[in-house]
Motif scaffolding. Sequence first.
Motif, PDB file in Angstrom:
ATOM      1  N   SER A 162       0.823  -1.212   0.000  1.00 59.72           N
ATOM      2  CA  SER A 162       0.000   0.000   0.000  1.00 59.72           C
ATOM      3  C   SER A 162       0.852   1.255   0.000  1.00 59.72           C
ATOM      4  N   GLU A 163       2.027   1.170   0.597  1.00 56.90           N
ATOM      5  CA  GLU A 163       2.922   2.309   0.668  1.00 56.90           C
ATOM      6  C   GLU A 163       4.338   1.850   0.350  1.00 56.90           C
ATOM      7  N   PRO A 164       5.197   2.752  -0.132  1.00 56.84           N
ATOM      8  CA  PRO A 164       6.581   2.376  -0.429  1.00 56.84           C
ATOM      9  C   PRO A 164       7.313   1.769   0.753  1.00 56.84           C
ATOM     10  N   LYS A 165       6.996   2.215   1.986  1.00 47.65           N
ATOM     11  CA  LYS A 165       7.739   1.727   3.141  1.00 47.65           C
ATOM     12  C   LYS A 165       7.609   0.215   3.312  1.00 47.65           C
ATOM     13  N   ALA A 166       6.489  -0.364   2.878  1.00 45.83           N
ATOM     14  CA  ALA A 166       6.319  -1.811   2.971  1.00 45.83           C
ATOM     15  C   ALA A 166       7.293  -2.515   2.038  1.00 45.83           C
ATOM     16  N   ILE A 167       7.457  -1.976   0.852  1.00 39.55           N
ATOM     17  CA  ILE A 167       8.395  -2.548  -0.117  1.00 39.55           C
ATOM     18  C   ILE A 167       9.831  -2.352   0.348  1.00 39.55           C
ATOM     19  N   LEU A 168      10.138  -1.165   0.848  1.00 41.48           N
ATOM     20  CA  LEU A 168      11.505  -0.852   1.270  1.00 41.48           C
ATOM     21  C   LEU A 168      11.936  -1.640   2.491  1.00 41.48           C
ATOM     22  N   ALA A 169      10.973  -2.256   3.201  1.00 39.15           N
ATOM     23  CA  ALA A 169      11.333  -3.100   4.342  1.00 39.15           C
ATOM     24  C   ALA A 169      11.943  -4.421   3.904  1.00 39.15           C
ATOM     25  N   ASN A 170      11.830  -4.745   2.636  1.00 40.18           N
ATOM     26  CA  ASN A 170      12.457  -5.954   2.101  1.00 40.18           C
ATOM     27  C   ASN A 170      13.862  -5.603   1.620  1.00 40.18           C
ATOM     28  N   PRO A 171      14.883  -6.323   2.069  1.00 44.84           N
ATOM     29  CA  PRO A 171      16.259  -5.959   1.698  1.00 44.84           C
ATOM     30  C   PRO A 171      16.535  -6.035   0.207  1.00 44.84           C
ATOM     31  N   ILE A 172      15.689  -6.705  -0.562  1.00 47.63           N
ATOM     32  CA  ILE A 172      15.881  -6.743  -2.014  1.00 47.63           C
ATOM     33  C   ILE A 172      15.710  -5.361  -2.624  1.00 47.63           C
TER      34      ILE A 172
END
Length: 611
Positions: A162-172
Amino acid sequence: MCGITGWVSFDRDLTREGETLEAMTRTMACRGPDAHGTWVDRHAALGHRRLAVIDLPGGAQPMSARTPNGEVSLVYSGEAYNFVELRDELTGLGERFTTSSDTEVVLRGYLRWGAALADRLNGMYAFAIWDARDRKLVMIRDRLGIKPLYYYRTPDGILFGSEPKAILANPIAERVVDTDGLRESLAFAFTPGHAIWAGMRQVEPGTVVTVDVDGVRERTYWRLETRAHEDDLETTVGRVHELLDDTVRRQLVADVPRCLLLSGGLDSSTLTALAAAHMGDERVRTFAVDFAGQAEHFTPNEFHDTADTQYVHDLANHVGSEHADLVLDPKTLADPEVRRAVLTARDVPITLGDMDLSLYLLFKEIRKRSTVALSGESADEIFGGYRHMHNPDVQKARAFPWIAFSIGPLDKDGHGLNQPLLDGLELEEFRRDQYDAAVGDVKRGDDEDDHEYRMRIMINLHLTRFLRFLLDRKDRLSMAVGLEVRVPFCDHRLVEYVYNAPWSFKHYDGREKSLLRGAVKHLLPESVAWRVKSPYPSTQDPYYVRQLQAQCKDLLSTKDHGVFELVNRKWLEDATRQDAEAVQRTTRLGMERAIDFGVWMDIHNPRLALA
């Protein structure tokens, strides 16, 4: 309303990645404070945080259905306002339901109709479905882009949230902002699908994105279309009232306390009056924001002719609402922790300064007493409410109207930024290219003269570009405190209908928003019905400016801060020495931006990859 996230990988076993999935899901806790859940298969992992609004005990997610050929699992954020009708239709087709939630209607609807379900939904939504039958992920976003949804392609799949922060929490995912991303932050052109983080994109409004082993495919299921408008003026006014009344009725459905955001303007007052009529013996609840000492410090300017309070109280008394004013003192408004909360919520350094800070504080206070709020976003965009829409020079300009007019807090000239940076970004050329591309997508109506077509372009640009910025702002700041904000003027039926009404109808009485006023003025006190458009309020207290200067001095004291790759240190030093009561609007905006950039960099620690 909820927060969703997930990971699809066709080359690795995601059942071993539970800790990373949990980390991604935790970033969405503010969006869903009531419950959380995860679902993991070998090649797909889904995370969900829930804000319970409908069927409180029965709408847990992720929600799955087993089929003979594999499991189908859903994570869903939003509301389908026609879920009752869809459930009845699906029941008639043989589907069986175990809950009363709209989530299950979406899941069962997908099982019956596939991605074509999107054409049947009325609402605000962003959801993702892992369909094990075909080993594919299907992501769908609502027509106007009310609910956000981002994705990030990986070598063997995709991350989404829903937000970029969720994606950025993945080290990939790499925390990189390149020249394109920074340009997007500063240009106020609002490129469709763009996210400022390198490699990240938004699912565009009205779009289905499908991910499988062959890659990523997009399909547009809805866009603004030019159609003939057959109704006369009287019929059009009546139809606008019918659509609004039906939309407000639908959007009042909830199993939790509801309220209205009330500014005393035509838009929010319309929603409040319609809501009051539908709530029977239950008093409608309203909230407004004000600033301590505003009466003392307020002076009319090119954006605000009048303060809101008188009109707010006129409407609240007229409908008998249970009303509360949230009065903000400048000390609270200038609190660095409030700004940090806002920038954490938004993920990007694009804020509207004190207007964002006060909106966040308003939502935070409302959340103590309500879970759902109705708000007036998009009325100006569809009915032609902005003053600059009626400015002949802006109408003729080869530029986005809000840039040609320079709306309040949008500083188009980059005050306070390093000149070599601005030269390299080539913002004017970028804006012009984006403008030409946007205009090229607008189809001219049959028999439209040059002025009618020009005004169609004006409305289209606001709906397809500027509105998306406003909706993202409203979503992030409300969901940061777990408040669901619904936007009735974004009902796609209303948007389609009013978009194709001729411009002459939209100001038939010589005023802005004539169609809306004609449809609802009998519901409103005259003071509100005929009030001149006034934007969201901004503080005029010099104490706030002095606090900005103090925070800029703190930033200047950190000599090695990365923000000075972007911000001109000498300009900022000069700004802090000015008399607070004499600081110009552009200087204040430059200080706001410098602080915002600094706090944003502290939060995210991005790598700037600038050409």
